[in-house]
Design an enzyme around this catalytic site. Structure first.
Site, short mmCIF file in Angstrom:
data_model
loop_
_atom_site.label_atom_id
_atom_site.label_comp_id
_atom_site.label_asym_id
_atom_site.label_seq_id
_atom_site.Cartn_x
_atom_site.Cartn_y
_atom_site.Cartn_z
N PRO A 2 0.84 -1.20 0.00
CA PRO A 2 0.00 0.00 0.00
C PRO A 2 0.87 1.25 0.00
O PRO A 2 1.83 1.34 0.74
CB PRO A 2 -0.77 -0.11 1.32
CG PRO A 2 -0.62 -1.51 1.77
CD PRO A 2 0.68 -2.00 1.20
N GLU A 3 0.53 2.23 -0.84
CA GLU A 3 1.28 3.48 -0.85
C GLU A 3 0.44 4.56 -0.19
O GLU A 3 -0.64 4.29 0.34
CB GLU A 3 1.68 3.81 -2.29
CG GLU A 3 2.51 2.65 -2.86
CD GLU A 3 3.31 2.96 -4.09
OE1 GLU A 3 3.59 4.13 -4.36
OE2 GLU A 3 3.68 2.00 -4.79
N LYS A 51 3.05 6.68 5.08
CA LYS A 51 2.41 5.36 5.03
C LYS A 51 2.05 4.85 6.43
O LYS A 51 1.74 3.69 6.61
CB LYS A 51 3.34 4.39 4.30
CG LYS A 51 3.59 4.83 2.85
CD LYS A 51 4.11 3.71 2.01
CE LYS A 51 5.53 3.96 1.58
NZ LYS A 51 6.11 2.80 0.89
N ARG A 259 14.84 -2.13 -4.06
CA ARG A 259 13.49 -2.36 -4.56
C ARG A 259 13.60 -2.45 -6.07
O ARG A 259 14.70 -2.58 -6.59
CB ARG A 259 12.63 -1.16 -4.15
CG ARG A 259 12.80 -0.75 -2.70
CD ARG A 259 11.89 -1.52 -1.79
NE ARG A 259 10.51 -1.13 -2.00
CZ ARG A 259 9.94 -0.07 -1.44
NH1 ARG A 259 10.63 0.69 -0.62
NH2 ARG A 259 8.69 0.22 -1.67
#
Ligand SMILES: [Zn+2]
Length: 290
Positions: A2-3, A51, A259
């Site tokens: 989730p961002e 976040k 990432r």
């Protein structure tokens, strides 16, 4: 993962169900919080910071106001059910063993599943949890000038990696990083100092998150039809929507926090003397190389 936009929407839903209401039951299934009981205390508000989710709860005569902090990381989620109704009522029954937190009032029950972090701190000490965050793209006090200054503090760092650093600006994950860099035609490994229009890039990111914080389903192309809602993220090996070139994905950042960045090698040409330093030897099963 989730961002910022998803976390922002989650905070809004939790706020609607919990704010202004007195907790009738709390069940925190977390080793350090197992004995905490917040029954009888009113939830003041639920907000997001980057976040992170912050549930602020009023104090009592002999206890200070507290903040329950949670983070969704990869798999976490919060769901809201009518109090008294089975949690699995809307479709597939969720696994009871994944439950990490239950906050209940007379009308609504908020259930946190597979949360990656759960902390309870005096509200006055919230900054110990989120004080390290840079300006929040979805915060009321979004400060693009400060975000730009933070990014420029290390001009040699690849822009794709810097955008994911929550201490520089908060709310961006690999999805919005890839999509915004594509829209601006910027190669993800371009050093921050060489990005032609940093304020313009921040503006695109801000607009993308803001639009998606208000609407579901998520889209960056303006098209919400399945399979058409994003430019490059998750599309490695498929043709670029603009030029037809095969989309690539490669690791970005420094291990163990590397990432991946999806990009179109034609629409986002490599510029300057930049190299993908720091990415060697970090292959992942998900990563396709040229
Ligand atoms: Zn392209």
């Amino acid at each position: 993962m989730p961002e910022g936009d998803v976390v922002h929407r989650t905070a809004k839903r939790l706020d609607q169900a919990l704010a202004g209401r007195v907790l009738t039951r709390t069940d925190l299934r977390w080793p350090s919080l197992a004995t905490v009981d917040l029954r009888g205390r009113r939830v003041l508000e639920v907000v997001s910071a980057g976040k992170h989710l912050l549930t602020r709860i009023e104090g009592t005569d002999d206890a200070a106001p507290v903040t329950l902090h949670s983070h969704l990381k990869m798999e976490g989620s919060w769901h809201i059910h009518r109090t008294g109704e089975p949690w699995g009522a809307r479709g597939r029954r969720r696994e009871e063993h994944g439950v990490r937190a239950v906050l209940e009032n007379h009308e609504w029950t908020a259930v946190g599943h597979l949360l990656a972090m759960l902390d309870l701190v005096p509200t006055a000490e919230e900054c110990t949890l989120v004080g390290h965050l840079g300006p929040d793209l979805l915060g009321a006090d979004w400060d693009p000038a400060m975000a730009e200054r933070n990014l420029r503090s290390r001009p040699e760092r690849p822009i794709g990696d810097a955008l994911l650093d929550q201490t520089l600006l908060a709310g961006v994950g690999t999805f919005y990083m890839a999509e915004a860099l594509f829209v601006r035609g910027v190669w993800p490994w371009t050093p921050v100092g060489d990005v032609p229009d940093l304020p313009g890039l921040l503006d695109v990111l801000h607009k993308m998150l803001k639009l998606n914080a208000e609407r579901v389903p998520q889209t960056t192309t303006g098209d919400t039809r399945p399979g058409r809602s994003q430019w490059v993220h998750g599309r490695s090996g498929r043709p670029c929507r603009r030029c037809g070139t095969r989309i690539l994905v490669e690791p970005i950042g420094t291990a163990p926090r590397d990432r991946v960045a999806f990009y179109c090698p034609r629409c986002q040409p490599r510029t300057g003397t930049a190299d993908r330093t720091g990415t060697a030897g970090m292959g992942s099963a998900r990563v396709r190389r040229r």
